[in-house]
Motif scaffolding. Sequence first.
Motif, PDB file in Angstrom:
ATOM      1  N   ASN A   4      -0.416 -11.702  13.076  1.00 22.67           N
ATOM      2  CA  ASN A   4       0.373 -11.077  12.021  1.00 22.67           C
ATOM      3  C   ASN A   4      -0.591 -10.268  11.174  1.00 22.67           C
ATOM      4  O   ASN A   4      -1.447 -10.838  10.490  1.00 22.67           O
ATOM      5  CB  ASN A   4       1.078 -12.132  11.165  1.00 22.67           C
ATOM      6  CG  ASN A   4       2.144 -12.860  11.936  1.00 22.67           C
ATOM      7  OD1 ASN A   4       2.974 -12.229  12.573  1.00 22.67           O
ATOM      8  ND2 ASN A   4       2.126 -14.177  11.908  1.00 22.67           N
ATOM      9  N   ILE A   5      -0.457  -8.949  11.223  1.00 23.44           N
ATOM     10  CA  ILE A   5      -1.347  -8.059  10.487  1.00 23.44           C
ATOM     11  C   ILE A   5      -0.524  -7.355   9.417  1.00 23.44           C
ATOM     12  O   ILE A   5       0.493  -6.725   9.718  1.00 23.44           O
ATOM     13  CB  ILE A   5      -1.998  -7.017  11.418  1.00 23.44           C
ATOM     14  CG1 ILE A   5      -2.756  -7.724  12.542  1.00 23.44           C
ATOM     15  CG2 ILE A   5      -2.918  -6.098  10.619  1.00 23.44           C
ATOM     16  CD1 ILE A   5      -3.235  -6.794  13.632  1.00 23.44           C
ATOM     17  N   VAL A   6      -0.970  -7.491   8.166  1.00 22.18           N
ATOM     18  CA  VAL A   6      -0.255  -6.899   7.043  1.00 22.18           C
ATOM     19  C   VAL A   6      -1.211  -6.033   6.239  1.00 22.18           C
ATOM     20  O   VAL A   6      -2.320  -6.466   5.905  1.00 22.18           O
ATOM     21  CB  VAL A   6       0.346  -7.996   6.121  1.00 22.18           C
ATOM     22  CG1 VAL A   6       1.063  -7.372   4.942  1.00 22.18           C
ATOM     23  CG2 VAL A   6       1.271  -8.908   6.909  1.00 22.18           C
ATOM     24  N   PHE A   7      -0.781  -4.806   5.945  1.00 24.18           N
ATOM     25  CA  PHE A   7      -1.496  -3.919   5.045  1.00 24.18           C
ATOM     26  C   PHE A   7      -0.702  -3.892   3.749  1.00 24.18           C
ATOM     27  O   PHE A   7       0.436  -3.402   3.717  1.00 24.18           O
ATOM     28  CB  PHE A   7      -1.567  -2.494   5.614  1.00 24.18           C
ATOM     29  CG  PHE A   7      -2.690  -2.255   6.566  1.00 24.18           C
ATOM     30  CD1 PHE A   7      -3.620  -1.260   6.317  1.00 24.18           C
ATOM     31  CD2 PHE A   7      -2.838  -3.004   7.716  1.00 24.18           C
ATOM     32  CE1 PHE A   7      -4.669  -1.027   7.193  1.00 24.18           C
ATOM     33  CE2 PHE A   7      -3.871  -2.781   8.598  1.00 24.18           C
ATOM     34  CZ  PHE A   7      -4.792  -1.782   8.334  1.00 24.18           C
ATOM     35  N   VAL A  11       0.181   1.372  -4.905  1.00 27.19           N
ATOM     36  CA  VAL A  11       0.180   2.820  -5.103  1.00 27.19           C
ATOM     37  C   VAL A  11       0.088   3.159  -6.586  1.00 27.19           C
ATOM     38  O   VAL A  11       0.855   2.641  -7.401  1.00 27.19           O
ATOM     39  CB  VAL A  11       1.452   3.449  -4.498  1.00 27.19           C
ATOM     40  CG1 VAL A  11       1.459   4.958  -4.692  1.00 27.19           C
ATOM     41  CG2 VAL A  11       1.579   3.088  -3.026  1.00 27.19           C
ATOM     42  N   SER A  12      -0.857   4.039  -6.933  1.00 31.58           N
ATOM     43  CA  SER A  12      -0.973   4.601  -8.277  1.00 31.58           C
ATOM     44  C   SER A  12      -0.766   6.107  -8.182  1.00 31.58           C
ATOM     45  O   SER A  12      -0.507   6.629  -7.105  1.00 31.58           O
ATOM     46  CB  SER A  12      -2.361   4.302  -8.852  1.00 31.58           C
ATOM     47  OG  SER A  12      -2.552   2.911  -8.983  1.00 31.58           O
ATOM     48  N   SER A  13      -0.923   6.810  -9.266  1.00 33.55           N
ATOM     49  CA  SER A  13      -0.623   8.245  -9.252  1.00 33.55           C
ATOM     50  C   SER A  13      -1.615   9.070  -8.428  1.00 33.55           C
ATOM     51  O   SER A  13      -1.213   9.999  -7.741  1.00 33.55           O
ATOM     52  CB  SER A  13      -0.549   8.787 -10.675  1.00 33.55           C
ATOM     53  OG  SER A  13      -1.779   8.597 -11.338  1.00 33.55           O
ATOM     54  N   PRO A  54       0.640  -2.889  12.637  1.00 31.80           N
ATOM     55  CA  PRO A  54       0.642  -3.707  11.425  1.00 31.80           C
ATOM     56  C   PRO A  54       1.907  -3.492  10.588  1.00 31.80           C
ATOM     57  O   PRO A  54       2.529  -2.432  10.656  1.00 31.80           O
ATOM     58  CB  PRO A  54      -0.582  -3.211  10.646  1.00 31.80           C
ATOM     59  CG  PRO A  54      -1.418  -2.489  11.652  1.00 31.80           C
ATOM     60  CD  PRO A  54      -0.454  -1.930  12.649  1.00 31.80           C
ATOM     61  N   LEU A  55       2.252  -4.480   9.816  1.00 35.00           N
ATOM     62  CA  LEU A  55       3.319  -4.360   8.838  1.00 35.00           C
ATOM     63  C   LEU A  55       2.691  -3.758   7.579  1.00 35.00           C
ATOM     64  O   LEU A  55       1.625  -4.200   7.138  1.00 35.00           O
ATOM     65  CB  LEU A  55       3.901  -5.743   8.520  1.00 35.00           C
ATOM     66  CG  LEU A  55       4.947  -5.812   7.405  1.00 35.00           C
ATOM     67  CD1 LEU A  55       6.200  -5.085   7.828  1.00 35.00           C
ATOM     68  CD2 LEU A  55       5.253  -7.256   7.075  1.00 35.00           C
ATOM     69  N   VAL A  56       3.342  -2.743   7.014  1.00 36.62           N
ATOM     70  CA  VAL A  56       2.831  -2.093   5.807  1.00 36.62           C
ATOM     71  C   VAL A  56       3.782  -2.414   4.659  1.00 36.62           C
ATOM     72  O   VAL A  56       4.991  -2.175   4.761  1.00 36.62           O
ATOM     73  CB  VAL A  56       2.708  -0.565   5.997  1.00 36.62           C
ATOM     74  CG1 VAL A  56       2.228   0.102   4.718  1.00 36.62           C
ATOM     75  CG2 VAL A  56       1.774  -0.247   7.158  1.00 36.62           C
ATOM     76  N   VAL A  57       3.221  -2.987   3.579  1.00 35.47           N
ATOM     77  CA  VAL A  57       4.024  -3.384   2.422  1.00 35.47           C
ATOM     78  C   VAL A  57       3.506  -2.619   1.205  1.00 35.47           C
ATOM     79  O   VAL A  57       2.320  -2.644   0.909  1.00 35.47           O
ATOM     80  CB  VAL A  57       3.914  -4.903   2.165  1.00 35.47           C
ATOM     81  CG1 VAL A  57       4.719  -5.309   0.964  1.00 35.47           C
ATOM     82  CG2 VAL A  57       4.340  -5.671   3.399  1.00 35.47           C
ATOM     83  N   PHE A  58       4.420  -1.932   0.503  1.00 35.86           N
ATOM     84  CA  PHE A  58       4.044  -1.193  -0.697  1.00 35.86           C
ATOM     85  C   PHE A  58       4.412  -2.007  -1.924  1.00 35.86           C
ATOM     86  O   PHE A  58       5.368  -2.719  -1.960  1.00 35.86           O
ATOM     87  CB  PHE A  58       4.781   0.151  -0.757  1.00 35.86           C
ATOM     88  CG  PHE A  58       4.319   1.126   0.245  1.00 35.86           C
ATOM     89  CD1 PHE A  58       3.260   1.983  -0.038  1.00 35.86           C
ATOM     90  CD2 PHE A  58       4.892   1.182   1.501  1.00 35.86           C
ATOM     91  CE1 PHE A  58       2.824   2.887   0.899  1.00 35.86           C
ATOM     92  CE2 PHE A  58       4.472   2.085   2.438  1.00 35.86           C
ATOM     93  CZ  PHE A  58       3.425   2.948   2.150  1.00 35.86           C
TER      94      PHE A  58
END
Length: 58
Positions: A4-7, A11-13, A54-58
């Motif tokens: 299970n790979i998660v990034f 996020v900033s401006s 990978p799963l990408v979570v913001f």
Amino acid sequence: MEQNIVFGIDVSSHSSTVCVVIDRIKQGEPFTISNDSFGYQKLLDHLNRYLITPLVVF
């Protein structure tokens, strides 16, 4: 056994901080990318290091 790979991306401006977690274990230190084409290319390069998507979570 599949990893299970998660990034996780904060996020900033002008930049974003990326943390990589594999099987609930943080991998190294978080890294920063700029929110432009150069930074997104760096992120894509990191994502492409893995054989599975990978799963990408913001």
